[in-house]
Design a protein around this motif. Structure first.
Motif, short mmCIF file in Angstrom:
data_model
loop_
_atom_site.label_atom_id
_atom_site.label_comp_id
_atom_site.label_asym_id
_atom_site.label_seq_id
_atom_site.Cartn_x
_atom_site.Cartn_y
_atom_site.Cartn_z
N GLN A 200 0.89 -1.17 0.00
CA GLN A 200 0.00 0.00 0.00
C GLN A 200 0.92 1.21 0.00
OE1 GLN A 200 -3.22 -0.14 2.91
NE2 GLN A 200 -2.98 2.05 3.23
N PRO A 201 1.09 1.88 -1.14
CA PRO A 201 2.16 2.89 -1.26
C PRO A 201 2.00 4.10 -0.33
CG PRO A 201 1.34 2.24 -3.43
CD PRO A 201 0.40 1.64 -2.42
N ALA A 202 0.78 4.61 -0.16
CA ALA A 202 0.64 5.89 0.56
C ALA A 202 0.09 5.72 1.97
CB ALA A 202 -0.27 6.82 -0.23
N GLY A 203 0.34 6.74 2.77
CA GLY A 203 -0.20 6.74 4.14
C GLY A 203 0.87 6.55 5.19
N PHE A 214 -4.36 10.62 -2.85
CA PHE A 214 -5.76 10.25 -2.78
C PHE A 214 -6.32 10.08 -4.20
CE2 PHE A 214 -10.31 11.28 -2.39
CZ PHE A 214 -10.66 10.28 -1.52
N LYS A 215 -5.99 11.04 -5.08
CA LYS A 215 -6.48 10.97 -6.47
C LYS A 215 -5.97 9.72 -7.18
CE LYS A 215 -6.75 15.84 -7.51
NZ LYS A 215 -5.75 16.83 -7.90
N GLU A 216 -4.72 9.36 -6.86
CA GLU A 216 -4.12 8.18 -7.52
C GLU A 216 -4.47 6.86 -6.84
OE1 GLU A 216 0.01 9.17 -7.51
OE2 GLU A 216 -0.22 10.62 -9.14
N MET A 217 -5.29 6.94 -5.81
CA MET A 217 -5.69 5.76 -5.02
C MET A 217 -4.46 5.01 -4.49
SD MET A 217 -8.90 5.96 -4.90
CE MET A 217 -9.62 4.42 -4.35
N ALA A 218 -3.44 5.78 -4.13
CA ALA A 218 -2.19 5.16 -3.64
C ALA A 218 -2.34 4.63 -2.22
CB ALA A 218 -1.05 6.18 -3.70
N HIS A 219 -3.49 4.87 -1.60
CA HIS A 219 -3.73 4.34 -0.25
C HIS A 219 -4.43 2.98 -0.32
CE1 HIS A 219 -7.26 6.52 -1.60
NE2 HIS A 219 -7.98 5.78 -0.78
N THR A 220 -4.46 2.39 -1.52
CA THR A 220 -5.11 1.07 -1.66
C THR A 220 -4.09 0.01 -2.07
OG1 THR A 220 -5.67 1.53 -3.97
CG2 THR A 220 -7.33 2.13 -2.32
N VAL A 221 -4.56 -1.24 -2.09
CA VAL A 221 -3.69 -2.38 -2.41
C VAL A 221 -3.11 -2.26 -3.82
CG1 VAL A 221 -3.62 -4.89 -2.77
CG2 VAL A 221 -5.02 -3.93 -0.92
N HIS A 222 -1.80 -2.35 -3.94
CA HIS A 222 -1.13 -2.40 -5.25
C HIS A 222 -0.42 -3.75 -5.36
CE1 HIS A 222 -2.23 1.72 -5.45
NE2 HIS A 222 -1.50 1.98 -6.52
#
Ligand code: ACO
Length: 333
Positions: A200-203, A214-222
């Motif tokens: 999960q890249p962000a946070g 948030f716009k790139e949904m980087a707080h979700t599973v990659h």
């Protein structure tokens, strides 16, 4: 039986419990949300439905419910526990640990309570820690819980990940054994070089949450699914095999295999590599999807409930997860 009792770490699991949200999301529901089909999901993953927590439910809520059920079965009051270890990749908050929120929810305090972050291997990492605390005489009653609310960290527009996961928690109360049951052997490890394959890249501090993340949904599973698949099979089978060999057991001695429930193809490939018959593998992934650290304790609880585990049985649990971590445990029940 050729295993050496001398090597055994004498512990006993005296209670298990599980918590699953009521709301069920089927593959047919997902067909209305993203460009997918029941046929694609079932053929690639074996998953038919999963449970999804409501807006208000956090990981600690499910963990607390599973913990209470396991303690009730064990005849242990939560306040009497010597340690609470929660395995999760979806904590309530970045800090404090989810285990602290569990204490607050249950109105208890005092005992060391902490989280283990080892992805889907988390429950077995936590069990390893609990076992060693008990064998060292540091603790007598430890609860080990795997809990996740994966639905809040997946991108519901990304069909390649959102169909895979679910929410839930599973718990086990661990106490000293009587010398006839316990961990015959275990194997755990990590290859951090593979970390970018599933994360999960962000946070965190590498990429703090911002409008852009948030716009790139980087707080979700990659996830790079195909690469994860390859390593998963190698790691789950390898860890289990090393532990079985260390326990000086033959695969024919194994009563039940409980692999991490990521998807049936990974589980089948692992089982085949180990040479364990299909009827000895316990499967719940079709009903619940991948609940990361919670899948093994939930499966363990259901297996016990169904009478699939009797005293003296050899139970092998094996997992892999983000990190990449791996862990396997060979238990004599
Ligand atoms: N519905 C329909 N099509 C989909 C879906 C979906 N839900 N998701 C992806 N696809 C498409 C892709 O876009 C791709 O299309 P393209 O070829 O046009 O680009 C295609 O399906 C990929 O198909 P396959 O290569 O046949 O997919 P594969 O057999 O690799 O299965 C899967 C994908 C299920 C993700 C597989 O790689 C896998 O199981 N990986 C392991 C992932 C996993 O279980 N992770 C769990 C988390 S890790 C853990 O538990 C520790």
């Amino acid at each position: 039986m050729q295993y050496t009792f001398r090597l055994m770490k004498s512990i006993k699991i005296v209670g298990t419990g599980r918590a699953l949200p009521e709301r069920m999301l089927t593959n047919f529901d997902l067909e209305k949300m993203v460009d997918t089909s029941n046929e694609w999901i079932v053929s690639r993953t074996g998953i038919r439905e999963r449970r999804i927590a409501d807006e208000k439910t956090a990981t600690s809520d499910l963990v607390a419910e599973a913990l209470l059920k396991a303690c009730k079965q064990a005849g242990v009051k939560p306040a009497e526990l010597d340690a609470i270890i929660v395995a999760t990749s979806t904590p309530d908050t970045v800090y404090p640990a989810t285990a602290c929120w569990v204490q607050k929810r249950l109105g208890i305090s005092g005992m060391p309570s902490f989280d283990v972050s080892a992805g889907c291997s988390g429950f077995l990492f936590a069990l390893e820690i609990a076992t060693n605390l008990i064998v060292a005489g540091t603790a007598k009653k430890v609860v080990v819980v795997g809990g996740e609310v994966m639905s809040k960290v997946v991108d519901w527009k990304d069909r390649s990940t959102c169909v895979l996961f679910g929410d839930g928690a599973g718990a086990a109360v661990v106490v000293p054994g009587d010398g006839h049951c316990g961990v015959l052997a275990s194997n755990w490890g990590c290859d951090g070089n593979l970390a970018p394959l599933l994360y999960q890249p962000a946070g965190g501090t590498r990429l703090p949450t911002s409008e852009e993340t948030f716009k790139e949904m980087a707080h979700t599973v990659h996830m790079q699914g195909d690469k994860v698949f390859k390593h998963a099979v190698r790691m789950m089978a390898g860890a289990a095999l090393r532990a079985i060999q260390e326990a000086k057991l033959d695969v024919s001695d194994i009563s039940l295999l409980i692999p991490h429930q990521a998807n049936t193809r990974i589980m089948e490939a692992t089982r085949t590599r180990l040479g364990i018959p299909r009827e000895k593998m316990f499967v719940v992934v079709d009903k619940y999807g991948n609940i990361s650290a919670a899948t093994i304790p939930i499966a363990l609880d259901e297996a016990r409930e169904q009478g699939r585990i009797k005293d003296g049985d050899i139970v092998v649990m094996t997992a892999f997860g983000t990190g990449f971590t791996w862990a396997a445990s060979v238990l004599r029940w």
